[in-house]
Design an enzyme around this catalytic site. Sequence first.
Site, PDB file in Angstrom:
ATOM      1  N   ASP A 204       0.743  -1.331   0.060  1.00  0.00           N
ATOM      2  CA  ASP A 204      -0.065  -0.102  -0.056  1.00  0.00           C
ATOM      3  C   ASP A 204       0.643   1.245   0.011  1.00  0.00           C
ATOM      4  O   ASP A 204       0.214   2.465   0.177  1.00  0.00           O
ATOM      5  CB  ASP A 204      -1.022  -0.044   1.198  1.00  0.00           C
ATOM      6  CG  ASP A 204      -2.007   1.066   1.104  1.00  0.00           C
ATOM      7  OD1 ASP A 204      -2.423   1.245   0.049  1.00  0.00           O
ATOM      8  OD2 ASP A 204      -2.769   1.499   2.060  1.00  0.00           O
ATOM      9  N   SER A 228      -6.939   5.451   0.152  1.00  0.00           N
ATOM     10  CA  SER A 228      -7.385   4.135  -0.939  1.00  0.00           C
ATOM     11  C   SER A 228      -8.758   3.912  -0.929  1.00  0.00           C
ATOM     12  O   SER A 228      -9.387   3.733   0.004  1.00  0.00           O
ATOM     13  CB  SER A 228      -6.509   2.793  -0.378  1.00  0.00           C
ATOM     14  OG  SER A 228      -5.257   3.112  -0.381  1.00  0.00           O
ATOM     15  N   GLN A 278      -4.973  -0.652  -7.556  1.00  0.00           N
ATOM     16  CA  GLN A 278      -5.125   0.227  -6.537  1.00  0.00           C
ATOM     17  C   GLN A 278      -6.165   1.396  -7.153  1.00  0.00           C
ATOM     18  O   GLN A 278      -5.289   1.885  -8.450  1.00  0.00           O
ATOM     19  CB  GLN A 278      -4.215   0.864  -5.615  1.00  0.00           C
ATOM     20  CG  GLN A 278      -4.850   1.401  -4.546  1.00  0.00           C
ATOM     21  CD  GLN A 278      -3.912   1.805  -3.425  1.00  0.00           C
ATOM     22  OE1 GLN A 278      -3.161   2.755  -3.602  1.00  0.00           O
ATOM     23  NE2 GLN A 278      -3.782   1.057  -2.415  1.00  0.00           N
TER      24      GLN A 278
END
Length: 289
Positions: A204, A228, A278
Amino acid sequence: MNSYKDLIDIIKLKREKTNVFIGGNYKTVWNRVFGGQLISQCLYAAYQTVEKSLVAHSFHGHFIDGGSIDVPIIFKVENLRDSRSFSFRSVFAYQNDKPIFVSTISFQIFEKGVNHQLDLPNVLTPDLLLTDLQQARPLENINPYRYERLIKMHPHIFEFKPVGKALLLETSNSPARSFVWFRLKEKITSGKTIHQLFLAFVSDYHLLLTTTLPHRKKLRVFGTFYASLDHSIWFHRKFTIDDWLLLDIESPSASHGRGFVRASIFSQKGILVASVTQEGLIRPFILKT
């Protein structure tokens, strides 16, 4: 975090019931639950409910709420299906009885099959590069507040070596592509599961920043809020998280306040070990002076 055992303590959940677990939080400086933490914790919870012979090969998650770092998280695993070759699980993460994250994970037994992959990009090797913190060191005198914040944001158990300028330090516009070598600083001897869990956590980092590279001059005038929205990982082949891995990131699109990225993760020997995608919120706002 000062050692990899600190991260294990965060990822490893306490079992409350057969399919219910509880976990704590990584204390972020931005005071919201870190996405990589949720991804790795959900993966851990799912692993506790499948046969030991199975290995996770895909993870898909959606962030519903930012969450509080001061409230424990309850994880509830649902068994979607067990077959001869695959097992499927969904994991919901809750705070105060409200969902903050939902994920689905697929596991598979080991099988032989056809094999091909992308080639390792031709970039500088990590032995020739500075870490992101080494690049940021001049800020200690120029902008001590920003330097201190960068230090606090950094997960010090991992080492990052950008190919080129560190993304957080970039002020010029450039194509939406970046390369970052990374590894766990300490050597670990645990099995394959812990390497996947650690990769899930660190996956991440750096992604959404790549979507801002074509817009850095504009974003220097604004502060930028990142969050996110969803995150997926495909585990292709075995790897070790304490050896150098290359994160090859590109952002095909940014629009409507959202940025999309996809990334390939290679070992230093050129093996494609995982892929990540993502989409995240990128919301500029005028900085207060």
